[in-house]
Design an enzyme around this catalytic site. Structure first.
Site, PDB file in Angstrom:
ATOM      1  N   GLY A 579       0.827  -1.201   0.000  1.00  0.00           N
ATOM      2  CA  GLY A 579       0.000   0.000   0.000  1.00  0.00           C
ATOM      3  C   GLY A 579       0.859   1.248   0.000  1.00  0.00           C
ATOM      4  N   GLY A 581       0.586   5.449   1.455  1.00  0.00           N
ATOM      5  CA  GLY A 581      -0.162   6.446   2.213  1.00  0.00           C
ATOM      6  C   GLY A 581       0.403   7.829   2.020  1.00  0.00           C
ATOM      7  N   GLU A 582      -0.064   8.771   2.851  1.00  0.00           N
ATOM      8  CA  GLU A 582       0.398  10.148   2.737  1.00  0.00           C
ATOM      9  C   GLU A 582       1.879  10.264   3.049  1.00  0.00           C
ATOM     10  OE1 GLU A 582      -0.438  14.543   4.715  1.00  0.00           O
ATOM     11  OE2 GLU A 582      -1.261  12.740   5.621  1.00  0.00           O
ATOM     12  N   PHE A 583       2.355   9.453   4.030  1.00  0.00           N
ATOM     13  CA  PHE A 583       3.736   9.598   4.487  1.00  0.00           C
ATOM     14  C   PHE A 583       4.716   8.740   3.700  1.00  0.00           C
ATOM     15  CE2 PHE A 583       1.180  10.608   8.309  1.00  0.00           C
ATOM     16  CZ  PHE A 583       1.590  11.918   8.471  1.00  0.00           C
ATOM     17  N   GLY A 584       4.253   7.675   3.059  1.00  0.00           N
ATOM     18  CA  GLY A 584       5.151   6.798   2.317  1.00  0.00           C
ATOM     19  C   GLY A 584       4.510   5.453   2.053  1.00  0.00           C
ATOM     20  N   GLU A 585       5.335   4.485   1.600  1.00  0.00           N
ATOM     21  CA  GLU A 585       4.822   3.164   1.260  1.00  0.00           C
ATOM     22  C   GLU A 585       4.652   2.295   2.520  1.00  0.00           C
ATOM     23  OE1 GLU A 585       5.720   5.076  -2.165  1.00  0.00           O
ATOM     24  OE2 GLU A 585       7.274   4.607  -0.701  1.00  0.00           O
ATOM     25  N   VAL A 586       3.787   1.274   2.351  1.00  0.00           N
ATOM     26  CA  VAL A 586       3.571   0.282   3.402  1.00  0.00           C
ATOM     27  C   VAL A 586       4.020  -1.066   2.855  1.00  0.00           C
ATOM     28  CG1 VAL A 586       1.916  -0.801   4.962  1.00  0.00           C
ATOM     29  CG2 VAL A 586       1.605   1.594   4.269  1.00  0.00           C
ATOM     30  N   LYS A 604       5.222   0.550   7.993  1.00  0.00           N
ATOM     31  CA  LYS A 604       4.925   1.852   7.418  1.00  0.00           C
ATOM     32  C   LYS A 604       6.210   2.667   7.375  1.00  0.00           C
ATOM     33  CE  LYS A 604       0.111   2.144   8.993  1.00  0.00           C
ATOM     34  NZ  LYS A 604      -0.890   2.972   9.707  1.00  0.00           N
ATOM     35  N   ASP A 697     -12.202   8.546  13.068  1.00  0.00           N
ATOM     36  CA  ASP A 697     -12.167   8.086  11.673  1.00  0.00           C
ATOM     37  C   ASP A 697     -12.512   6.602  11.585  1.00  0.00           C
ATOM     38  OD1 ASP A 697     -11.854   8.115   8.972  1.00  0.00           O
ATOM     39  OD2 ASP A 697      -9.670   8.031   8.998  1.00  0.00           O
TER      40      ASP A 697
END
Length: 935
Positions: A579, A581-586, A604, A697
């Site tokens: 995956g 995300g906003e901060f980087g890959e997972v 993460k 959330d």
């Protein structure tokens, strides 16, 4: 059984015809020249560069293909300060078509397959080639295109291989299976019929299953070599000379048995040699045997003179010819004046005169002063093949001992008498009588032994329904020193309640779980209650701690070190990107800590070029997770903060996000199991609520599912992009809000409480019952807020139990003080699980409101051009081949279908059946396209 599959290639190298900012470049690597497609606009913002392949023909049966990419990605750090917009990933897209469209290119026709991230990043002086493979599912048209999108990376694409997997042609258990194309993910196992090899037969048609990975598995049936043949290296060969095989079986040929003839190759049986035989009841594969020898040591003993009775006894034959079915017969001849004749029916044998298995017989009704000759013959199962069985005879003259009668006694004498038989005329000498006596020996006394007994009785029902509650009874009867043991009947308990549900048990099969608890008697005042006995532990009895906001720390790094464990990067192994995300890959990977077993983890990462604020926001999620310890909350393994690349390491959840998992298994789970998932989520939220933590959330996309279908709450970041869709958030001065999942007061006044989390949980319940359907469908966020303020609530999904939908409505009450608490929700869901009958009442369902059905027009306003296009619009494209094989190839054919027709073409899942049926209703009734508010 597993046989490894093989691959067939559709595209062996990259051939692309459409270029948007990509360049063809010649490079030299290891002394060889090759061409690449590359793009490197890292200094410019808003990059959107596309590269598309030529048309790729699809094999007719290949609905699932694999795309293997070789590429190079430049390290963003190597560009210095000008690389703030630099990325280290690019995207893979695909588009299906029935014909080659040439150079025509429209982005809207492509759908995303995956985000591609490198395992190794290329620096300034050394090239590092990455190889990644991705899967493209549910292909149904004649061919497809691949496209690559760059959004700001420095990447060079070296080669692309597109292939599908097949189960190879093989021979197993004498069955020949042809090469078979592996099915797609939604098709599961593909059944393949096989044919027996030469000189082999089978009772039923053998079959095997081809898995999606190109492996053979789960073979049913087999072939066996014919009589006279045996299996040698997956083939049937004739039996060698001197060997035979009588029936079709998996056995080897056997040597001819004893006393039989050895024939040429391919023998079915071995006939007996001369003088040896097989009985009619002997197997044709058994040895041949001869006749038994004569019985031995025949003795006659007088028993009772008055009734003319004697006992014949003998020993078994010295040679039984290896047979165990030896029996005996007795013949009698009476001789008088040198004339002998058969005794006739007057003489009686006990128990019988023929078919004796014991070596003795009683003979009665004999006359005195006559000579008798007795003959004992031995027989066996093969005696019918011999004219005269061998026999044994006793002495021809037999004396009968007369019986005595007591007539009186004195102090020193006894008086006895007996009958005197008349002397035969032929006998001149007088008859003499002999009297013998012996001392009587007293019998030994008999001693009876008694022993105490322990009886254990277990009763269990053998036939179960699919879902049931099991109760086990155990009784113990004991004597002696164990009187302080008492018996108890228990109920199997899980999920902190006194029930257990068991799914998919095979009917009429014994499943036995034995739980035995033996308690010593104690004072009733000191006993724990039932709940304490089974569920209380030192941890559970402690009061829950209160959540501490890491943002209250002056130095956020202190919060991370307080609540999270620092991990050295050498203990972490990255495997695959799962995956972004906003901060980087997972990544998916492994964690091997000293002294601990290696475990699978999710990793993460923080992308290069981050600011200090981004780093603090990134690590704040770890500071939050590190405070939680509950089976329904994602577990933090640790963090990496003291090295260049920061990471958060959590437990790995194999089935990923709940919304995607439910979409992939649409209609496969019964309501009981879906309610069990809700129970786990509610239990996790109750834990968070008890710790005074507000999630803000809560949504199905933020619930993760493991292999045991346990649901765990995750994603505790407070400043993250919540959806790819820009309309997915509502921005105020305090941040971004997921409109479709957020309570009205939280949207309007930013009043985030556990009550607003309860509202979100109601939306999650709707997502679960609707198998991942998007809440409020395609309504805009503005329409959603307007509808909620006007008292509109989501309608019940298909097959939703009424009790579950009523709980949703309670969660969506406008007055937050009237909404149930998470503790109340857990208790209610628990009661529903303990009473499955309460889930049988289904809430009212209106397809025009409860499911967003398309009209007879496609997205561009024109009528659906094909059945495949219509099925894709309702997310049922996996059945395209079923419709085609059934001859349903036009929309007119679709409109004529009934429910039975849908079942007959292979749609079995209830949820899928209803979705297709309701869609057909929508196609017939244009009013189904009205908006939710019009309805």
């Amino acid at each position: 059984m597993r046989l490894k599959g093989q691959c067939s290639y559709l595209l062996t190298s990259l051939v692309c015809v459409v270029l948007f900012q990509w360049e063809v470049t010649q490079r030299t690597l290891n002394g060889s020249q090759f061409y690449t497609y590359s793009v490197c606009n890292v200094g410019e913002r808003e990059q959107d560069n596309w590269l598309r392949t030529t048309f790729i023909q699809r094999h007719q049966s290949a609905s699932r293909v694999f795309v293997e990419l070789q590429f190079i990605v430049r390290d963003c750090n190597s560009f210095g300060g000008s690389s703030l917009t630099c990325k280290e990933t690019f995207n893979l897209f695909t588009s299906e078509s029935d014909a080659d469209v040439g150079t025509t290119f429209r982005k809207g026709q492509f759908k995303k397959v995956a985000t591609i991230a490198p395992d190794e990043i290329t620096g300034k002086n050394e090239l590092r080639i990455n190889t990644e493979t991705r899967v493209v599912e549910n292909l149904s048209r004649k061919g497809f295109y691949l496209a690559f999108q760059d959004i700001g990376a420095c990447v060079a694409l070296l080669s692309t291989r597109v292939y599908y997997k097949t189960c190879p042609a093989t021979v197993k258990s004498l069955v020949l299976f042809p090469e078979t194309v592996a099915g797609g993910e939604n098709q599961g196992l593909r059944e393949v019929s096989g044919a027996c090899v030469d000189n082999a037969v089978s009772e039923e048609s053998p079959r095997i299953y081809c898995t999606v990975d190109g492996d053979w598995a789960v073979m049913v049936g087999q072939c066996q070599c014919k009589p006279g043949y045996e299996e040698v290296k997956e083939a049937c060969q004739e039996c060698r000379p001197g060997f035979f095989k009588a029936a079709a079986s998996g056995d080897k040929c056997e040597p001819c048995p004893a006393n039989s003839e050895q024939l040429d190759s391919g023998a079915l049986v071995c006939p007996c040699t001369d003088g040896f035989y097989r009985a009619p009841t002997d197997p044709p594969t058994g040895p041949c045997s001869g006749l038994p020898s004569a019985p031995r040591d025949l003795v006659a003993t007088t028993v009772q003179l008055s009734t003319g009775k004697l006992l014949l006894s003998w020993s078994p034959p010295e040679d039984t010819a290896g047979r165990t079915d030896v029996t005996y017969s007795v013949e009698c001849q009476r001789c008088e004046d040198s004339v002998c004749q058969l005794c006739g029916e007057k003489i009686r044998f006990e128990p019988a005169g023929t078919g004796l298995t014991d070596t003795k017989v009683s003979v009665s009704s004999l006359d005195a002063h006559l000579n008798y000759t007795f003959t004992v013959k031995a027989h066996s199962g093969v005696s019918m093949f011999e004219a005269e069985p061998r026999s044994s005879r006793p002495p021809s003259s037999i004396s009968l001992t007369v019986s005595l009668r007591y007539t009186g006694e004195t102090s020193a004498s006894l008086s006895l008498s007996w009958d005197v038989f008349p002397r035969p005329r032929s006998q001149s000498q007088p008859i003499q009588y002999k009297l013998t006596y012996r001392k009587k020996v007293p019998k030994k006394s008999i001693v009876k032994m008694n022993a105490s007994l322990i009886t254990v009785k277990l009763v269990v029902q053998r036939c179960f329904s699919d879902i049931l509650t099991l109760r086990f009874g155990f009784s113990l009867v004991s004597r002696g020193q164990d009187d302080n043991l008492v018996a108890t009947t228990i109920i199997v308990r899980i999920l902190e309640k006194n029930f257990v549900h068991v799914v998919d048990l095979t009917p009429c099969t014994a499943y036995i779980w034995i739980f035995i608890f033996l308690f010593r008697k104690r004072n009733s005042h000191s006993r724990q209650g039932p709940e304490d006995t089974y569920f209380s532990s030192s941890e559970q009895l402690k009061p829950l701690k209160t959540y501490v906001d890491p943002h209250t720390y002056e130095d956020p790094n202190v919060a991370v070190l307080k609540f999270a464990t620092e991990i050295h990067p050498s203990h972490i192994t990255k495997q695959k990107v799962i995956g972004a995300g906003e901060f980087g890959e997972v990544y998916r990977g492994n964690l091997k800590m000293p002294g601990r077993k290696e475990v699978a983890v999710a990793i993460k990462t923080l992308k290069p070029g981050y600011t200090e604020k981004q780093r603090q926001d990134f690590l704040s999620e770890a500071s939050i997770m590190g405070q939680f310890s509950h089976q329904n909350i994602i577990r933090l393994e640790g963090v990496v903060t003291k090295f260049k690349h920061a990471m958060i390491v959590t437990e790995y959840m194999e089935n990923g996000a709940l919304d995607r998992y439910l979409k992939d298994h649409d209609g496969e789970f019964p309501s009981f199991q879906l309610v069990g998932m809700m129970y786990g989520i509610a239990a996790g939220m109750k834990y968070l609520s008890d710790m005074s933590y507000v999630h803000r959330d809560l949504a199905a996309r933020n619930i993760l599912v493991n292999n045991n279908l346990e649901c765990k709450v995750s994603d505790f970041g407070l400043s993250r992009v919540l959806e790819d869709d820009p309309e997915g958030t509502y921005t105020t001065s305090g941040g971004k809000i997921p409109i479709r999942w957020t309570a009205p007061e939280a949207i309007a006044y930013r009043k985030f409480t556990s009550a607003s989390d309860v509202w979100s949980f109601g939306i999650v319940m709707w997502e679960v019952m609707a198998f991942g359907e998007r809440p409020y469908w395609d309504m805009s966020n503005h329409e959603v807020m307007k509808a909620i303020n006007e008292a509109f609530r989501l309608p019940a999904p298909m097959d939703c139990p009424s009790a579950v939908y009523q709980l949703m409505l309670q969660c969506w009450l406008q007055d937050r003080s009237k909404r149930p608490r998470f503790g109340d929700i857990v208790n209610l869901l628990d009661k529903l699980l303990r009473s499955p009958d309460s889930l049988k009442t289904i809430a009212d369902f209106d397809p025009r409101v409860s499911i967003r059905l398309p009209s007879t027009s496609g997205s561009d306003g024109s009528p659906f051009r094909s059945v495949s296009e219509w099925l894709e619009s309702i997310k049922m494209s996996q059945y395209s081949e079923n419709f085609t094989c059934a001859g349903v190839v036009t929309m007119d054919h679709v409109l004529q279908m009934k429910n039975e027709d849908i079942k007959n073409i292979g749609v079995r899942l209830p949820g899928h059946l209803k979705r297709i049926a309701y869609s057909i209703l929508g196609l017939k009734d244009q009013t189904s396209t009205l908006s939710v508010f019009a309805v």
